[in-house]
Design a protein around this motif. Structure first.
Motif, PDB file in Angstrom:
ATOM      1  N   ALA A  81      83.244  76.928  66.325  1.00 28.82           N
ATOM      2  CA  ALA A  81      84.182  75.839  66.569  1.00 28.82           C
ATOM      3  C   ALA A  81      83.611  74.800  67.515  1.00 28.82           C
ATOM      4  CB  ALA A  81      85.497  76.383  67.124  1.00 28.82           C
ATOM      5  N   ASP A  82      82.735  75.243  68.435  1.00 24.93           N
ATOM      6  CA  ASP A  82      82.200  74.315  69.436  1.00 24.93           C
ATOM      7  C   ASP A  82      80.801  74.747  69.852  1.00 24.93           C
ATOM      8  OD1 ASP A  82      82.612  76.523  71.123  1.00 24.93           O
ATOM      9  OD2 ASP A  82      84.536  75.753  71.830  1.00 24.93           O
ATOM     10  N   ALA A  83      80.233  74.012  70.798  1.00 15.57           N
ATOM     11  CA  ALA A  83      78.854  74.278  71.231  1.00 15.57           C
ATOM     12  C   ALA A  83      78.715  75.663  71.858  1.00 15.57           C
ATOM     13  CB  ALA A  83      78.417  73.195  72.217  1.00 15.57           C
ATOM     14  N   GLN A  84      79.683  76.052  72.666  1.00  9.62           N
ATOM     15  CA  GLN A  84      79.610  77.352  73.326  1.00  9.62           C
ATOM     16  C   GLN A  84      79.568  78.484  72.311  1.00  9.62           C
ATOM     17  OE1 GLN A  84      79.146  77.950  76.490  1.00  9.62           O
ATOM     18  NE2 GLN A  84      79.280  80.182  76.333  1.00  9.62           N
ATOM     19  N   GLU A  85      80.428  78.397  71.306  1.00  6.39           N
ATOM     20  CA  GLU A  85      80.454  79.450  70.282  1.00  6.39           C
ATOM     21  C   GLU A  85      79.155  79.459  69.479  1.00  6.39           C
ATOM     22  OE1 GLU A  85      83.471  81.230  66.834  1.00  6.39           O
ATOM     23  OE2 GLU A  85      83.944  79.338  67.863  1.00  6.39           O
ATOM     24  N   HIS A  86      78.624  78.281  69.175  1.00  5.28           N
ATOM     25  CA  HIS A  86      77.332  78.193  68.482  1.00  5.28           C
ATOM     26  C   HIS A  86      76.250  78.905  69.278  1.00  5.28           C
ATOM     27  CE1 HIS A  86      73.395  76.091  68.391  1.00  5.28           C
ATOM     28  NE2 HIS A  86      73.513  76.208  67.080  1.00  5.28           N
ATOM     29  N   ASN A  87      76.168  78.602  70.570  1.00  4.09           N
ATOM     30  CA  ASN A  87      75.126  79.203  71.409  1.00  4.09           C
ATOM     31  C   ASN A  87      75.283  80.718  71.503  1.00  4.09           C
ATOM     32  OD1 ASN A  87      74.203  76.619  71.817  1.00  4.09           O
ATOM     33  ND2 ASN A  87      75.067  76.411  73.872  1.00  4.09           N
ATOM     34  N   GLU A  88      76.515  81.178  71.595  1.00  9.61           N
ATOM     35  CA  GLU A  88      76.752  82.625  71.700  1.00  9.61           C
ATOM     36  C   GLU A  88      76.390  83.347  70.405  1.00  9.61           C
ATOM     37  OE1 GLU A  88      80.821  82.798  72.855  1.00  9.61           O
ATOM     38  OE2 GLU A  88      80.413  82.357  74.978  1.00  9.61           O
ATOM     39  N   ILE A  89      76.633  82.704  69.262  1.00 11.61           N
ATOM     40  CA  ILE A  89      76.248  83.304  67.978  1.00 11.61           C
ATOM     41  C   ILE A  89      74.733  83.436  67.894  1.00 11.61           C
ATOM     42  CG2 ILE A  89      76.130  82.879  65.486  1.00 11.61           C
ATOM     43  CD1 ILE A  89      78.944  81.589  65.746  1.00 11.61           C
ATOM     44  N   VAL A  90      74.019  82.372  68.255  1.00 12.57           N
ATOM     45  CA  VAL A  90      72.549  82.416  68.219  1.00 12.57           C
ATOM     46  C   VAL A  90      72.026  83.488  69.165  1.00 12.57           C
ATOM     47  CG1 VAL A  90      70.438  81.114  68.695  1.00 12.57           C
ATOM     48  CG2 VAL A  90      72.353  79.992  67.534  1.00 12.57           C
ATOM     49  N   LEU A  91      72.593  83.553  70.368  1.00 12.35           N
ATOM     50  CA  LEU A  91      72.166  84.568  71.343  1.00 12.35           C
ATOM     51  C   LEU A  91      72.421  85.971  70.811  1.00 12.35           C
ATOM     52  CD1 LEU A  91      71.137  85.342  74.160  1.00 12.35           C
ATOM     53  CD2 LEU A  91      73.493  85.127  74.991  1.00 12.35           C
ATOM     54  N   ARG A  92      73.573  86.171  70.176  1.00 11.07           N
ATOM     55  CA  ARG A  92      73.892  87.510  69.646  1.00 11.07           C
ATOM     56  C   ARG A  92      72.878  87.937  68.580  1.00 11.07           C
ATOM     57  NH1 ARG A  92      78.758  86.518  68.313  1.00 11.07           N
ATOM     58  NH2 ARG A  92      78.545  86.262  66.048  1.00 11.07           N
ATOM     59  N   ILE A  93      72.516  87.017  67.694  1.00  5.77           N
ATOM     60  CA  ILE A  93      71.526  87.350  66.656  1.00  5.77           C
ATOM     61  C   ILE A  93      70.185  87.698  67.303  1.00  5.77           C
ATOM     62  CG2 ILE A  93      70.244  86.448  64.680  1.00  5.77           C
ATOM     63  CD1 ILE A  93      72.680  84.603  64.145  1.00  5.77           C
ATOM     64  N   PRO A 117      68.580  75.295  77.237  1.00  8.29           N
ATOM     65  CA  PRO A 117      68.894  75.799  78.576  1.00  8.29           C
ATOM     66  C   PRO A 117      69.789  77.034  78.551  1.00  8.29           C
ATOM     67  CG  PRO A 117      69.951  73.666  78.178  1.00  8.29           C
ATOM     68  CD  PRO A 117      68.983  73.890  77.076  1.00  8.29           C
ATOM     69  N   PHE A 118      70.673  77.133  77.546  1.00  5.68           N
ATOM     70  CA  PHE A 118      71.542  78.314  77.434  1.00  5.68           C
ATOM     71  C   PHE A 118      70.707  79.568  77.216  1.00  5.68           C
ATOM     72  CE2 PHE A 118      73.879  81.325  74.771  1.00  5.68           C
ATOM     73  CZ  PHE A 118      75.040  81.506  75.507  1.00  5.68           C
ATOM     74  N   LEU A 119      69.746  79.504  76.282  1.00  2.00           N
ATOM     75  CA  LEU A 119      68.916  80.672  76.012  1.00  2.00           C
ATOM     76  C   LEU A 119      67.993  80.986  77.191  1.00  2.00           C
ATOM     77  CD1 LEU A 119      67.952  80.102  72.252  1.00  2.00           C
ATOM     78  CD2 LEU A 119      69.710  81.619  73.192  1.00  2.00           C
ATOM     79  N   GLU A 120      67.468  79.956  77.817  1.00  2.00           N
ATOM     80  CA  GLU A 120      66.575  80.181  78.957  1.00  2.00           C
ATOM     81  C   GLU A 120      67.308  80.829  80.122  1.00  2.00           C
ATOM     82  OE1 GLU A 120      65.076  76.260  79.425  1.00  2.00           O
ATOM     83  OE2 GLU A 120      63.730  76.408  77.688  1.00  2.00           O
ATOM     84  N   GLN A 121      68.592  80.504  80.271  1.00  2.00           N
ATOM     85  CA  GLN A 121      69.398  81.166  81.310  1.00  2.00           C
ATOM     86  C   GLN A 121      69.539  82.659  81.058  1.00  2.00           C
ATOM     87  OE1 GLN A 121      73.139  79.090  81.383  1.00  2.00           O
ATOM     88  NE2 GLN A 121      72.240  77.187  82.182  1.00  2.00           N
ATOM     89  N   HIS A 122      69.382  83.054  79.793  1.00  2.00           N
ATOM     90  CA  HIS A 122      69.459  84.476  79.439  1.00  2.00           C
ATOM     91  C   HIS A 122      68.077  85.095  79.267  1.00  2.00           C
ATOM     92  CE1 HIS A 122      73.581  83.131  78.508  1.00  2.00           C
ATOM     93  NE2 HIS A 122      73.920  84.378  78.684  1.00  2.00           N
ATOM     94  N   GLY A 123      67.068  84.447  79.823  1.00  2.00           N
ATOM     95  CA  GLY A 123      65.726  85.017  79.856  1.00  2.00           C
ATOM     96  C   GLY A 123      64.959  84.947  78.567  1.00  2.00           C
ATOM     97  N   ILE A 124      65.302  84.025  77.702  1.00  2.00           N
ATOM     98  CA  ILE A 124      64.639  83.916  76.398  1.00  2.00           C
ATOM     99  C   ILE A 124      63.818  82.635  76.351  1.00  2.00           C
ATOM    100  CG2 ILE A 124      65.028  83.669  73.918  1.00  2.00           C
ATOM    101  CD1 ILE A 124      67.644  85.288  74.356  1.00  2.00           C
ATOM    102  N   GLU A 125      62.555  82.753  75.990  1.00  2.00           N
ATOM    103  CA  GLU A 125      61.658  81.591  75.906  1.00  2.00           C
ATOM    104  C   GLU A 125      61.896  80.847  74.603  1.00  2.00           C
ATOM    105  OE1 GLU A 125      56.861  80.527  75.863  1.00  2.00           O
ATOM    106  OE2 GLU A 125      57.577  82.488  75.185  1.00  2.00           O
ATOM    107  N   VAL A 126      62.090  79.538  74.715  1.00  2.00           N
ATOM    108  CA  VAL A 126      62.266  78.694  73.535  1.00  2.00           C
ATOM    109  C   VAL A 126      61.165  77.636  73.536  1.00  2.00           C
ATOM    110  CG1 VAL A 126      63.828  77.201  72.244  1.00  2.00           C
ATOM    111  CG2 VAL A 126      64.758  79.009  73.691  1.00  2.00           C
ATOM    112  N   VAL A 127      60.434  77.544  72.431  1.00  2.00           N
ATOM    113  CA  VAL A 127      59.364  76.560  72.312  1.00  2.00           C
ATOM    114  C   VAL A 127      59.709  75.588  71.194  1.00  2.00           C
ATOM    115  CG1 VAL A 127      56.922  76.176  71.785  1.00  2.00           C
ATOM    116  CG2 VAL A 127      57.605  78.149  73.160  1.00  2.00           C
ATOM    117  N   ASP A 128      59.876  74.320  71.544  1.00  2.00           N
ATOM    118  CA  ASP A 128      60.072  73.285  70.526  1.00  2.00           C
ATOM    119  C   ASP A 128      58.733  72.993  69.874  1.00  2.00           C
ATOM    120  OD1 ASP A 128      62.868  72.373  70.434  1.00  2.00           O
ATOM    121  OD2 ASP A 128      62.566  71.954  72.553  1.00  2.00           O
ATOM    122  N   THR A 129      58.693  73.026  68.545  1.00  2.00           N
ATOM    123  CA  THR A 129      57.419  72.903  67.837  1.00  2.00           C
ATOM    124  C   THR A 129      57.166  71.526  67.245  1.00  2.00           C
ATOM    125  OG1 THR A 129      58.425  73.756  65.791  1.00  2.00           O
ATOM    126  CG2 THR A 129      57.425  75.358  67.293  1.00  2.00           C
TER     127      THR A 129
END
Length: 454
Positions: A81-93, A117-129
């Motif tokens: 429904a919103d950005a927060q839910e999108h980020n949480e779905i991606v994090l869960r996967i 920044p949401f994923l990085e706050q949870h200790g996950i490295e994100v690299v834009d390619t």
């Protein structure tokens, strides 16, 4: 910071401002040359606009059709429904697969949701390619353009950034050597990635498939090597049938960069053997915009950036002055839908010249919608007090022809008497900073017309 305040910071560097303006106008000219080669260009624009109009009128039905067909292909479909839910779905996967290393191709939706920044706050490295995205990721900046995210940087700036982060020789500014350095750096990230995230340019309800358009092939490389592919998609990206796709691919690259087509137009229907494919469908204010009759056409946008390349305000003020994921004219329509008060200055960042509407490949009436947002912002008292009082004063003058005529005569006399050094002093007269003040006429058009008609 309002748009005028942020724009003032960007325009303080006159050389960079001029270079930015010329670079974007060069892209606009390439776009024009490409469109002139197609006699059916206006028919394509009209057809694309009608397809989008139809899709938006039955958005719920086409999204459900897309979901059914995607699931039939073995794709896992998620709704946010919103950005927060999108980020949480991606994090869960990501956590389901105990992944730590993520590669991401350019996606304005994930920028909109602030996924990195949401994923990085949870200790996950994100690299834009995407090369431009990787450059600004190093500098911790948002994109300044939706197609060319680092257009505000010169090659010397990139050399300095790469020297700091990738160890290139100091002072290196050769584009080919810098690109090769980035290529080697990113190949390591692709090989090691646990999950690849991509955007979606177009989704086809009829097939349940989607299309990703890139010029670097980074999306293809990422999703081919990683065992998990997550595609993040705004719900307005849906089109009804596969036969409609060709209309949009002919329009997209020509409008965006003046190319015949994007280098890679990649179709995805199902996961390869041993891979998982997820699609996240995101609303995040889109249904609100859909419910606004004056502004629903903005959801036709295919994110080509043509309106930015032609806009005289965007070209001179830079993308970061808009403080919104999508800058420029189209962003100035989308942003008040998200936060009217925060982005109340953006619909005024326009001359209303209509050039944005003229170049839009799906015929969005951008300048008309900017004007309508100005009315709503005024009615909501959401503009700064100084602008509000100034507009009321101007309205009072313009509503009284005799007062307007008298003030015009006074202004012409005062300008004629003002010394050049004062009238062209940038601190006293901001108009004169970047343009020559014209000599005031001896009589107004109104006076001339009155004499010649008698």
């Amino acid at each position: 910071m309002t748009h005028p305040e942020a724009a003032e910071r960007f325009t303080a560097d006159v050389d960079r401002t001029t270079w930015h303006d010329q670079s974007l106008w060069f892209i606009r000219q390439k776009r024009d040359r490409m469109t002139y080669q197609l006699p059916e260009w206006e028919q394509l624009r009209e057809l694309a606009s009608q397809i989008k109009e139809h899709a938006l009128s039955r958005l719920d039905a086409y999204l459900e059709e897309f979901e059914r067909n995607a699931q039939a292909n073995g794709v896992q479909v998620h709704w946010a429904a919103d950005a927060q839910e999108h980020n949480e779905i991606v994090l869960r996967i990501i956590r389901q697969h105990q992944a730590q290393r993520i590669v991401k191709s350019k996606s304005m939706l994930t920028e909109e949701c602030h996924l990195n920044p949401f994923l990085e706050q949870h200790g996950i490295e994100v690299v834009d390619t995407d090369l431009g995205e990787r450059i600004i990721q190093f500098t911790n900046e948002p994109p300044s353009h939706i197609v060319m995210p680092a257009i505000h940087l010169k090659k010397e700036d990139v050399g300095r950034i790469f020297h700091e982060h990738l160890g290139t020789p100091e002072g290196e500014s050769d584009p080919q050597r810098l690109t090769e350095t980035a290529r080697q750096h990113l190949r390591e990230k692709f090989v090691a990635a646990d999950v690849a995230i991509s955007g979606v340019n177009f989704a086809i309800a009829e097939t349940g498939g989607f299309v990703v358009c890139t010029n670097e092939g980074n999306a293809d490389l990422g999703v081919t090597l990683a065992p998990v592919h997550i595609a993040c998609m705004g719900i307005e990206k849906i089109i009804p049938k596969l036969e409609h796709l060709g209309v949009f691919t002919r329009l997209l690259a020509r409008s965006a960069t003046g190319q015949l087509s994007t280098t890679y137009t990649s179709h995805f229907h199902k996961a390869r053997p041993g891979q998982e494919l997820h699609i996240v469908l995101v609303d995040n204010g889109r249904t609100t915009q859909l419910g606004r009759p004056d502004f629903r056409n903005s959801l036709k946008c295919i994110r080509c950036g043509a309106c930015m390349n032609t806009c005289p305000v965007y070209r001179r003020s830079g993308g970061h002055s808009y403080d919104f994921t999508v800058p420029g004219p189209i962003g100035a329509i989308l942003s008040p839908n998200i936060d009217l008060k925060k982005h109340s200055s953006l619909p005024f960042a326009s001359t209303l010249c209509g050039s944005c509407s003229d170049v839009c490949p799906v015929k969005i009436d951008i300048h008309v919608q900017l004007y309508k947002w100005r009315q709503l912002i005024g009615q909501a008292n959401a503009m700064p007090a100084g602008k509000r009082l100034g507009m009321k004063g101007l309205a009072a003058v313009l509503a009284r022809p005799k007062v307007y005529a008298r003030l015009g005569r006074v202004a012409r006399k005062m300008l004629a008497m003002t010394p050049y050094a004062l009238s062209h002093n940038g601190k006293l007269n901001p108009w004169a900073i970047a343009r020559e003040l014209p000599e005031p006429p001896k009589e107004s058009f109104r006076d001339w017309y009155a004499k010649t008609q008698m």
